[in-house]
Design an enzyme around this catalytic site. Structure first.
Site, PDB file in Angstrom:
ATOM      1  N   SER A  83     -31.326  19.742  -7.794  1.00 46.01           N
ATOM      2  CA  SER A  83     -32.640  19.148  -8.059  1.00 46.01           C
ATOM      3  C   SER A  83     -32.904  17.800  -7.376  1.00 46.01           C
ATOM      4  O   SER A  83     -34.007  17.267  -7.518  1.00 46.01           O
ATOM      5  CB  SER A  83     -32.809  18.972  -9.572  1.00 46.01           C
ATOM      6  OG  SER A  83     -31.945  17.950 -10.038  1.00 46.01           O
ATOM      7  N   THR A 130     -41.545  23.283  -9.463  1.00 45.68           N
ATOM      8  CA  THR A 130     -41.997  21.910  -9.254  1.00 45.68           C
ATOM      9  C   THR A 130     -43.343  21.867  -8.534  1.00 45.68           C
ATOM     10  O   THR A 130     -43.685  22.787  -7.782  1.00 45.68           O
ATOM     11  CB  THR A 130     -40.938  21.163  -8.414  1.00 45.68           C
ATOM     12  OG1 THR A 130     -41.469  19.932  -7.966  1.00 45.68           O
ATOM     13  CG2 THR A 130     -40.527  21.948  -7.189  1.00 45.68           C
ATOM     14  N   ASP A 131     -44.061  20.750  -8.707  1.00 43.00           N
ATOM     15  CA  ASP A 131     -45.308  20.556  -7.945  1.00 43.00           C
ATOM     16  C   ASP A 131     -45.010  20.235  -6.483  1.00 43.00           C
ATOM     17  O   ASP A 131     -45.912  20.264  -5.647  1.00 43.00           O
ATOM     18  CB  ASP A 131     -46.174  19.460  -8.576  1.00 43.00           C
ATOM     19  CG  ASP A 131     -45.500  18.087  -8.625  1.00 43.00           C
ATOM     20  OD1 ASP A 131     -44.305  17.974  -8.280  1.00 43.00           O
ATOM     21  OD2 ASP A 131     -46.186  17.113  -9.016  1.00 43.00           O
ATOM     22  N   GLU A 132     -43.732  19.940  -6.165  1.00 44.31           N
ATOM     23  CA  GLU A 132     -43.401  19.576  -4.776  1.00 44.31           C
ATOM     24  C   GLU A 132     -43.602  20.749  -3.821  1.00 44.31           C
ATOM     25  O   GLU A 132     -43.671  20.555  -2.611  1.00 44.31           O
ATOM     26  CB  GLU A 132     -41.968  19.039  -4.690  1.00 44.31           C
ATOM     27  CG  GLU A 132     -41.783  17.815  -5.568  1.00 44.31           C
ATOM     28  CD  GLU A 132     -40.472  17.070  -5.334  1.00 44.31           C
ATOM     29  OE1 GLU A 132     -39.937  17.145  -4.228  1.00 44.31           O
ATOM     30  OE2 GLU A 132     -40.014  16.411  -6.278  1.00 44.31           O
ATOM     31  N   TYR A 155     -35.303  20.589  -0.511  1.00 42.23           N
ATOM     32  CA  TYR A 155     -35.405  20.898  -1.950  1.00 42.23           C
ATOM     33  C   TYR A 155     -36.685  21.682  -2.245  1.00 42.23           C
ATOM     34  O   TYR A 155     -36.648  22.762  -2.840  1.00 42.23           O
ATOM     35  CB  TYR A 155     -35.384  19.608  -2.779  1.00 42.23           C
ATOM     36  CG  TYR A 155     -35.853  19.802  -4.208  1.00 42.23           C
ATOM     37  CD1 TYR A 155     -35.094  20.539  -5.115  1.00 42.23           C
ATOM     38  CD2 TYR A 155     -37.065  19.265  -4.651  1.00 42.23           C
ATOM     39  CE1 TYR A 155     -35.529  20.742  -6.419  1.00 42.23           C
ATOM     40  CE2 TYR A 155     -37.504  19.457  -5.952  1.00 42.23           C
ATOM     41  CZ  TYR A 155     -36.730  20.200  -6.832  1.00 42.23           C
ATOM     42  OH  TYR A 155     -37.177  20.408  -8.120  1.00 42.23           O
ATOM     43  N   LYS A 159     -37.289  25.584  -3.570  1.00 45.49           N
ATOM     44  CA  LYS A 159     -38.007  25.921  -4.805  1.00 45.49           C
ATOM     45  C   LYS A 159     -39.207  26.826  -4.492  1.00 45.49           C
ATOM     46  O   LYS A 159     -39.498  27.768  -5.225  1.00 45.49           O
ATOM     47  CB  LYS A 159     -38.474  24.660  -5.539  1.00 45.49           C
ATOM     48  CG  LYS A 159     -37.364  23.810  -6.130  1.00 45.49           C
ATOM     49  CD  LYS A 159     -36.547  24.508  -7.208  1.00 45.49           C
ATOM     50  CE  LYS A 159     -37.333  24.748  -8.487  1.00 45.49           C
ATOM     51  NZ  LYS A 159     -36.461  25.298  -9.571  1.00 45.49           N
TER      52      LYS A 159
HETATM   53  N1  NAD Z   1     -36.619  16.610 -12.842  1.00 48.54           N
HETATM   54  C1  NAD Z   1     -37.892  16.799 -12.506  1.00 48.54           C
HETATM   55  O1  NAD Z   1     -38.669  15.855 -12.474  1.00 48.54           O
HETATM   56  C2  NAD Z   1     -38.379  18.178 -12.182  1.00 48.54           C
HETATM   57  C3  NAD Z   1     -39.734  18.328 -11.896  1.00 48.54           C
HETATM   58  C4  NAD Z   1     -40.212  19.615 -11.642  1.00 48.54           C
HETATM   59  C5  NAD Z   1     -39.376  20.708 -11.706  1.00 48.54           C
HETATM   60  N2  NAD Z   1     -38.060  20.537 -11.967  1.00 48.54           N
HETATM   61  C6  NAD Z   1     -37.215  21.735 -12.028  1.00 48.54           C
HETATM   62  O2  NAD Z   1     -36.690  21.832 -13.347  1.00 48.54           O
HETATM   63  C7  NAD Z   1     -35.386  22.375 -13.313  1.00 48.54           C
HETATM   64  C8  NAD Z   1     -34.410  21.445 -14.026  1.00 48.54           C
HETATM   65  O3  NAD Z   1     -34.437  20.166 -13.384  1.00 48.54           O
HETATM   66  P1  NAD Z   1     -33.512  18.990 -13.921  1.00 48.54           P
HETATM   67  O4  NAD Z   1     -34.122  17.729 -13.468  1.00 48.54           O
HETATM   68  O5  NAD Z   1     -33.220  19.189 -15.344  1.00 48.54           O
HETATM   69  O6  NAD Z   1     -32.183  19.259 -13.059  1.00 48.54           O
HETATM   70  P2  NAD Z   1     -30.718  18.722 -13.298  1.00 48.54           P
HETATM   71  O7  NAD Z   1     -30.156  18.514 -11.928  1.00 48.54           O
HETATM   72  O8  NAD Z   1     -30.683  17.614 -14.289  1.00 48.54           O
HETATM   73  O9  NAD Z   1     -29.963  19.963 -13.999  1.00 48.54           O
HETATM   74  C9  NAD Z   1     -29.693  21.145 -13.309  1.00 48.54           C
HETATM   75  C10 NAD Z   1     -28.691  21.955 -14.125  1.00 48.54           C
HETATM   76  O10 NAD Z   1     -28.464  23.189 -13.419  1.00 48.54           O
HETATM   77  C11 NAD Z   1     -27.077  23.436 -13.360  1.00 48.54           C
HETATM   78  N3  NAD Z   1     -26.774  24.169 -12.124  1.00 48.54           N
HETATM   79  C12 NAD Z   1     -26.902  23.732 -10.848  1.00 48.54           C
HETATM   80  N4  NAD Z   1     -26.470  24.660  -9.989  1.00 48.54           N
HETATM   81  C13 NAD Z   1     -26.080  25.730 -10.752  1.00 48.54           C
HETATM   82  C14 NAD Z   1     -25.552  27.004 -10.449  1.00 48.54           C
HETATM   83  N5  NAD Z   1     -25.307  27.379  -9.178  1.00 48.54           N
HETATM   84  N6  NAD Z   1     -25.300  27.853 -11.461  1.00 48.54           N
HETATM   85  C15 NAD Z   1     -25.527  27.500 -12.746  1.00 48.54           C
HETATM   86  N7  NAD Z   1     -26.008  26.282 -13.095  1.00 48.54           N
HETATM   87  C16 NAD Z   1     -26.274  25.413 -12.109  1.00 48.54           C
HETATM   88  C17 NAD Z   1     -26.416  22.051 -13.341  1.00 48.54           C
HETATM   89  O11 NAD Z   1     -25.065  22.133 -13.780  1.00 48.54           O
HETATM   90  C18 NAD Z   1     -27.330  21.256 -14.261  1.00 48.54           C
HETATM   91  O12 NAD Z   1     -26.883  21.325 -15.601  1.00 48.54           O
HETATM   92  C19 NAD Z   1     -35.037  22.600 -11.841  1.00 48.54           C
HETATM   93  O13 NAD Z   1     -35.267  23.954 -11.540  1.00 48.54           O
HETATM   94  C20 NAD Z   1     -36.009  21.706 -11.102  1.00 48.54           C
HETATM   95  O14 NAD Z   1     -36.311  22.218  -9.838  1.00 48.54           O
HETATM   96  C21 NAD Z   1     -37.537  19.292 -12.204  1.00 48.54           C
END
Ligand code: NAD
Length: 345
Positions: A83, A130-132, A155, A159
């Site tokens: 992420s 994501t909005d990205e 990234y 996505k």
């Molecule tokens: N953080 C943001 O602001 C944001 C915004 C929009 C969308 N998102 C999306 O939301 C989701 C969660 O984001 P986040 O910020 O909580 O991410 P994060 O990086 O905090 O957590 C990701 C989790 O996924 C697990 N992971 C990674 N690779 C893996 C794999 N190969 N197999 C199993 N587990 C795996 C990691 O161990 C971790 O616990 C993502 O899909 C991200 O694209 C995040």
């Protein structure tokens, strides 16, 4: 209802797990426990009879098939991903493997399970994105669900690819899916390589607070608890095959955001105020998208969802949480890459 939540040891996934268990869902948390994971994030629910954990990598299809066969979930909430945009600049391969191939594996395993169950219409594969994926806005305008995809970082491209796969599995195989695209989240348990914890923890350590470029990049900040609430609402009430944009209606430039955090710290920990003296402008990230802004009217008008806090309220709660939870964040500072300048290309 039994949910299979992937990435439930991460920032947003753990907020979903905590909220879902508190609302009486049975939750299976599937996570590989990468550098970004922390099982302490779900410690408050780990003794619940409604919670179980499976350590598995979504790049491993047989492992996923076994977990689906064992737990027979009624719905999937797929959050596992690499992420961090800066890391995607330095090492895009992991992003393609996990975000693209891992989502493909999740879709295949889910489809096989759904077929075996007799294709229940009530099944959901909820893909969290994501909005990205929509690219970068100028000074005006907002992303709607119909905005063309225009990803610009490894990234966001990974996505975007995963979103396309989910749509294809819905169209081609009839898999019951929903997709959400949300703006930048913040709140408790945010891994200390992301902007807001970096600012709070740098300020507390009396270190320079880095801001990329001139701090003009604008993001639409969403409190993670509001996001988790929106995700469960979309899972329950979202229309099949539809996507929903989720935003906090809280656009702020990075400079405004950092100044707000500094003034909250000035109030809560005045001994070292003013923290804004620590702000330093550093070389920008390559391809740094200028502005993201979400038009949340679909989720508001169709499902009745609204963010519950302003960014100032959510940030104050977040700063208080970091002040009270050093035992959570201190050990994470020694994880690989944390505190280093990544993503210069
Ligand atoms: N953080 C943001 O602001 C944001 C915004 C929009 C969308 N998102 C999306 O939301 C989701 C969660 O984001 P986040 O910020 O909580 O991410 P994060 O990086 O905090 O957590 C990701 C989790 O996924 C697990 N992971 C990674 N690779 C893996 C794999 N190969 N197999 C199993 N587990 C795996 C990691 O161990 C971790 O616990 C993502 O899909 C991200 O694209 C995040």
């Amino acid at each position: 209802m039994k949910l299979l939540v992937t990435g439930g040891a991460g920032f947003i996934g753990s907020a979903v797990v905590r909220l879902a268990v508190s609302r009486g869902y049975e939750v299976v948390n599937l996570d590989a426990l990468t550098y970004a994971a922390c099982l302490e994030n779900v410690a408050s629910v780990s003794d619940s009879p409604f919670y179980s954990f499976e350590q598995a990598d979504i790049r491993n299809l047989p492992a996923l098939e076994a977990i689906f066969a064992k737990h027979k979930p009624d719905a999937v909430m797929h959050l596992a991903a690499e992420s961090h945009v800066d890391r995607s600049i330095d090492g895009p391969q992991a992003f393609i493997e996990t975000n693209v191939m891992g989502t493909y594996n999740m879709l295949q395993a889910a489809r096989q399970h759904w077929d075996a169950q007799g294709k229940p219409e009530s099944f959901r594969f909820h893909h969290i994105s994501t909005d990205e994926v929509f690219g970068s806005l100028g000074a005006t305008g907002q992303f709607t669900e119909d905005t063309p995809y225009d990803p610009r970082s490894p990234y966001s491209a990974s996505k975007a690819s995963s979103d396309h796969l989910v749509r294809a599995w819905a169209e081609t195989y009839g898999l019951p899916t929903v997709i959400t695209n949300c703006s930048n989240n913040y709140g408790p348990y945010h891994f200390p390589e992301k902007l807001i914890p970096v600012v709070i923890l740098s300020a507390l350590a009396g270190k320079p607070i880095p801001i990329y470029g001139k701090g003009e990049n604008v993001r639409d900040w969403l409190y993670v608890k509001d996001h988790a609430d929106a995700l469960l609402l979309v899972l329950e009430k979202g229309a099949l095959g539809r996507s929903y944009n989720i935003g906090g209606e809280n656009e702020r430039s990075n400079l405004e955001l950092v100044q707000t955090i500094c003034s909250i710290l000035d109030k809560l920990k005045p001994a070292a105020a003013p923290y804004a003296n620590l702000i330093r402008f550093v070389t920008d990230r390559p391809g740094h998208d200028l502005r993201y802004a979400i038009d949340p009217s679909r989720i508001r008008d169709e499902l009745g969802w609204r963010p519950s806090v302003t960014v100032e309220e959510g940030l104050e709660e977040t700063v208080r949480w970091y002040l009270g939870n050093e035992a959570w964040w201190q050990p994470l500072l020694s994880r690989s890459g944390v505190g280093e300048r990544l993503g210069r290309a």
